[in-house]
Design a protein around this motif. Structure first.
Motif, mmCIF file in Angstrom:
data_model
loop_
_atom_site.group_PDB
_atom_site.id
_atom_site.type_symbol
_atom_site.label_atom_id
_atom_site.label_comp_id
_atom_site.label_asym_id
_atom_site.label_seq_id
_atom_site.Cartn_x
_atom_site.Cartn_y
_atom_site.Cartn_z
ATOM 1 N N CYS A 54 0.846 -1.179 0.000
ATOM 2 C CA CYS A 54 0.000 0.000 0.000
ATOM 3 C C CYS A 54 0.893 1.244 0.000
ATOM 4 O O CYS A 54 1.734 1.399 0.880
ATOM 5 N N LEU A 55 0.757 2.073 -1.012
ATOM 6 C CA LEU A 55 1.571 3.296 -1.097
ATOM 7 C C LEU A 55 0.659 4.472 -1.403
ATOM 8 O O LEU A 55 -0.357 4.318 -2.093
ATOM 9 N N SER A 56 1.060 5.637 -0.939
ATOM 10 C CA SER A 56 0.335 6.857 -1.310
ATOM 11 C C SER A 56 0.493 7.076 -2.817
ATOM 12 O O SER A 56 1.583 6.864 -3.366
ATOM 13 N N PRO A 57 -0.557 7.576 -3.477
ATOM 14 C CA PRO A 57 -0.382 7.908 -4.898
ATOM 15 C C PRO A 57 0.627 9.035 -5.094
ATOM 16 O O PRO A 57 1.110 9.252 -6.204
ATOM 17 N N ALA A 58 0.979 9.710 -3.991
ATOM 18 C CA ALA A 58 2.011 10.755 -4.084
ATOM 19 C C ALA A 58 3.415 10.186 -3.871
ATOM 20 O O ALA A 58 4.388 10.935 -3.916
ATOM 21 N N ALA A 59 3.525 8.861 -3.646
ATOM 22 C CA ALA A 59 4.852 8.278 -3.352
ATOM 23 C C ALA A 59 5.839 8.684 -4.446
ATOM 24 O O ALA A 59 5.541 8.630 -5.640
ATOM 25 N N MET A 60 7.028 9.091 -4.012
ATOM 26 C CA MET A 60 7.983 9.708 -4.934
ATOM 27 C C MET A 60 8.397 8.805 -6.095
ATOM 28 O O MET A 60 8.647 9.284 -7.201
ATOM 29 N N CYS A 61 8.434 7.493 -5.850
ATOM 30 C CA CYS A 61 8.881 6.585 -6.917
ATOM 31 C C CYS A 61 7.978 6.661 -8.145
ATOM 32 O O CYS A 61 8.431 6.421 -9.268
ATOM 33 N N PHE A 62 6.711 7.006 -7.950
ATOM 34 C CA PHE A 62 5.789 7.046 -9.091
ATOM 35 C C PHE A 62 6.039 8.257 -9.992
ATOM 36 O O PHE A 62 5.625 8.287 -11.139
ATOM 37 N N HIS A 63 6.658 9.278 -9.429
ATOM 38 C CA HIS A 63 6.724 10.548 -10.154
ATOM 39 C C HIS A 63 8.087 10.817 -10.768
ATOM 40 O O HIS A 63 8.174 11.257 -11.905
ATOM 41 N N ILE A 140 14.560 -1.263 -4.796
ATOM 42 C CA ILE A 140 14.332 -0.212 -3.788
ATOM 43 C C ILE A 140 13.522 0.898 -4.445
ATOM 44 O O ILE A 140 13.791 1.287 -5.585
ATOM 45 N N ILE A 141 12.543 1.402 -3.701
ATOM 46 C CA ILE A 141 11.728 2.528 -4.203
ATOM 47 C C ILE A 141 11.635 3.603 -3.119
ATOM 48 O O ILE A 141 11.601 3.301 -1.924
ATOM 49 N N ALA A 142 11.562 4.862 -3.582
ATOM 50 C CA ALA A 142 11.340 5.970 -2.648
ATOM 51 C C ALA A 142 9.840 6.078 -2.398
ATOM 52 O O ALA A 142 9.054 6.063 -3.355
ATOM 53 N N THR A 143 9.454 6.184 -1.147
ATOM 54 C CA THR A 143 8.019 6.094 -0.842
ATOM 55 C C THR A 143 7.424 7.349 -0.199
ATOM 56 O O THR A 143 6.222 7.393 0.056
ATOM 57 N N GLY A 152 14.378 11.108 -1.641
ATOM 58 C CA GLY A 152 13.414 10.727 -0.615
ATOM 59 C C GLY A 152 14.047 10.598 0.761
ATOM 60 O O GLY A 152 15.262 10.511 0.913
ATOM 61 N N ASP A 153 13.183 10.575 1.749
ATOM 62 C CA ASP A 153 13.602 10.287 3.129
ATOM 63 C C ASP A 153 13.131 8.909 3.560
ATOM 64 O O ASP A 153 13.459 8.452 4.644
ATOM 65 N N GLU A 154 12.291 8.298 2.730
ATOM 66 C CA GLU A 154 11.731 6.992 3.107
ATOM 67 C C GLU A 154 11.805 6.050 1.910
ATOM 68 O O GLU A 154 11.491 6.444 0.787
ATOM 69 N N TYR A 155 12.222 4.826 2.193
ATOM 70 C CA TYR A 155 12.378 3.851 1.101
ATOM 71 C C TYR A 155 11.902 2.481 1.562
ATOM 72 O O TYR A 155 11.864 2.184 2.765
#
Ligand code: PLP
Ligand code: COI
Length: 359
Positions: A54-63, A140-143, A152-155
């Motif tokens: 479950c990830l926010s649609p704003a999660a950095m990896c998507f953008h 690894i993804i930035a989340t 990112g600060d979270e991965y």
């Protein structure tokens, strides 16, 4: 750090022996996950049931594509042990990719331990048909849920196991490769040497066009002059010229430092074969072909293993190599590498890493 293990309460049905697995389509019952947070570092390593995350649609990896990945395999060894092939090299390279994409480094030894733990938990999924294995995908993804462009600060670091067969449906039959002369994959100072999703996204249009012309993958030329051979979409390349095996040097636009590539160079040199890591102009290759000096060509990669190249198309030149059959040196390398990977032969010190007994 201790790795906690939460076993699934709903094991899936495993593919029956003999079922064609394809590549990267089937997944085991579990996966490994670990979190990172600035100030806290990597933490909470765990094996959990395989499932959606479950990830926010704003999660950095998507953008902005802050992602890196690796590809490695586990094999059923001849004496019943499960074996990894040079796993330390994969996590060394993951850290090279991490540095380039501004992702915090991982502890390489710990990651090898994580792979071993996951493989042992799901060892009953390891396929046994010839040529099959676990394809292992650490990534690894930035989340962070944030739209500013910054590291990112979270991965999340996740490891998946996929019982797999050959990468190319043609197996060991020679593949047809299209030499790409309009799009480029990498430029000096870019991300070519990192295993990051964006490199592969950028390659899709060329691959798609090559597929439509009946070619399996593209061979990339350097990003500036489009003159020098670099690598194929998911493989490094080697050419057997008269008296010399040539593979593009890693310097240049940024070629992925393939672990299979390095292993092949080491094996070939140990057999007394002259290997040159150098610049190789596509024109030189076409001339060698015209002069009957291009004897064999093959790609190397974890997924692709050693893959004979039977045809290269560059502009109007169609180079038919090896008469539709695998070349002698290509076959020798394929046998040597797979014998080591499946524990039928002893490789150099440290290449084969035991996980556990398969049964
Ligand atoms: N080049 C690219 C672009 C790849 O994706 C791969 C696959 O990992 C390779 C080369 C081969 O590298 P390796 O032998 O480490 O799998
Ligand atoms: C591998 O060979 O492990 C790769 O990562 C290639 C992949 C892009 C399928």
């Amino acid at each position: 750090m201790d790795i906690t293990i939460q076993r699934t309460a709903a094991p899936k049905e495993k593919p029956a022996p003999g079922t064609p697995l394809g590549f990267g389509k089937v997944f085991t019952d579990h996966m490994f996950i670990m979190n990172y947070k600035t100030g806290q570092g990597w933490h909470n390593p765990r094996v959990v049931p395989f499932g959606d995350i479950c990830l926010s649609p704003a999660a950095m990896c998507f953008h902005y594509g802050q992602t890196v990945f690796e590809g490695m395999k586990a094999y059923l060894g001849a004496d019943g042990d499960i074996l990894l092939f040079r796993p330390d090299e994969n996590f060394k390279r993951l850290n090279v990719s991490n540095r380039r994409i501004c992702i915090p480094a991982v502890d390489e030894d710990f990651c090898v331990q994580a792979v071993k733990t996951l493989v042992e938990v799901d060892k009953d999924w390891l396929p046994r048909d010839p040529g099959t294995c676990f394809y292992i995908r650490p990534f690894i993804i930035a989340t962070d849920p944030a739209l500013g462009v910054r590291p990112g600060d979270e991965y999340l670091l996740i490891i998946l196991l996929s019982p797999s067969g050959a990468y190319y449906s043609s197996g060991l039959d020679p593949v047809k490769i299209y030499v790409e002369d309009s799009y480029v994959r990498a430029v000096r100072g870019g991300t070519g040497m990192a295993k990051t999703g964006g490199n592969y996204a950028a390659s899709l249009v060329a691959q798609d066009e090559a597929h439509r012309q009946g070619y399996s993958q593209v061979l990339w030329l350097d990003g500036v002059e489009q003159k020098y051979v670099e690598e194929v979409g998911a493989m490094n390349v080697f050419f057997v010229l008269d008296g010399e095996v040539v593979t593009p040097a890693l310097e240049g636009s940024g070629i992925l430092a393939g672990i299979t590539r390095g292993s092949c160079i080491q094996l070939l040199r140990s057999w007394g074969v002259k290997v040159s890591e150098r610049k190789l102009a596509i024109e030189e290759l076409a001339d060698a072909y015209a002069g009957g000096r291009l004897l064999e060509a093959f790609g190397t990669g974890t997924a692709a293993v050693i893959s004979p190249i039977g045809e290269l198309k560059w502009e109007d030149h169609v180079m038919q190599i090896g008469g539709g059959a695998i070349g002698e040196l290509t076959q020798r390398l394929y046998d040597a590498i797979t014998d080591i990977q499946y524990g039928r032969a002893q490789g150099p010190q440290g290449w084969s890493v035991r996980v556990c007994k398969a049964d």
